[in-house]
Motif scaffolding. Structure first.
Motif, short mmCIF file in Angstrom:
data_model
loop_
_atom_site.label_atom_id
_atom_site.label_comp_id
_atom_site.label_asym_id
_atom_site.label_seq_id
_atom_site.Cartn_x
_atom_site.Cartn_y
_atom_site.Cartn_z
N ALA A 17 56.90 -26.90 86.04
CA ALA A 17 56.92 -25.48 86.44
C ALA A 17 58.35 -25.02 86.70
O ALA A 17 58.73 -23.91 86.33
CB ALA A 17 56.05 -25.27 87.67
N SER A 45 49.95 -23.93 85.76
CA SER A 45 50.41 -23.39 84.48
C SER A 45 49.87 -22.00 84.18
O SER A 45 50.39 -21.31 83.31
CB SER A 45 50.04 -24.34 83.34
N LEU A 51 54.51 -22.57 79.80
CA LEU A 51 54.11 -23.91 80.26
C LEU A 51 52.68 -24.18 79.81
O LEU A 51 51.74 -23.50 80.23
CB LEU A 51 54.21 -24.02 81.78
#
Length: 178
Positions: A17, A45, A51
């Motif tokens: 992250a 996410s 991500l």
């Protein structure tokens, strides 16, 4: 790190992250095979478009995505894998030519103690062992550095001398602040 980064054994996704947040153009894939943390990784996410997460091993991923990543990262993961040499070969296969591998592993086998054992660590590394292992996997231009040298003595006292069986939050936060 490049535009395409893979974090192997991402846990709850703190590193992935952070990487995705720091550069929104970077694409990060965080893989984590463990069911007990994957839901938290997946939830983390949700708010980051760059991500992605997958509940697979690196070996499973390599079947479909060999040579796709600019960087492959392992943060406190390699010591949990029985065949570290095999894992590094898989990591190399996942990298594009000229790609980079980032490893963060516990050092000094003489410090191996109760916390390592309870955490599922198979080993700790010397710099020479790690260099040799990376060379055998085909990595070149290897740079091995020690981090947190000040932590050696407290770790040795807690987990070798006193044989403490777990890392509690108070000790961890206190140490991090110092």
């Amino acid at each position: 790190l490049g535009g395409d980064v893979l974090e192997v054994g991402a846990g709850i996704g703190a590193i992935a992250a952070e990487l995705a947040t720091r550069d929104r153009r970077r694409r990060v894939l965080a893989i984590e095979p463990a069911e007990n943390v994957f839901d938290r990784l997946s939830a983390r996410s949700d708010s980051l478009r760059n991500l992605d997460v997958a509940q697979v091993t690196s070996t499973e991923l390599a079947v479909e995505r060999a040579g796709e990543f600019d960087s492959v990262l392992y943060v406190n993961v390699l010591e949990h894998i029985r065949s570290d040499a095999g894992e590094l070969a898989v990591a190399r296969s996942l990298l594009r030519p000229g790609g980079r591998l980032g490893l963060f592993v516990p050092a000094m086998p003489s410090l191996y103690g109760s916390l390592d054992y309870k955490s599922g660590h198979y080993r700790r590394y010397t710099a020479a062992q790690l260099r040799a292992l990376l060379g055998e996997a085909g990595f070149t231009d290897v740079d091995v550095r020690h981090v947190d040298v000040l932590g050696v003595v407290p770790y040795w006292v807690m987990y070798r001398v006193f044989d403490v069986q777990r890392l509690d939050r108070v000790a961890s936060v206190g140490y991090d602040r110092v």
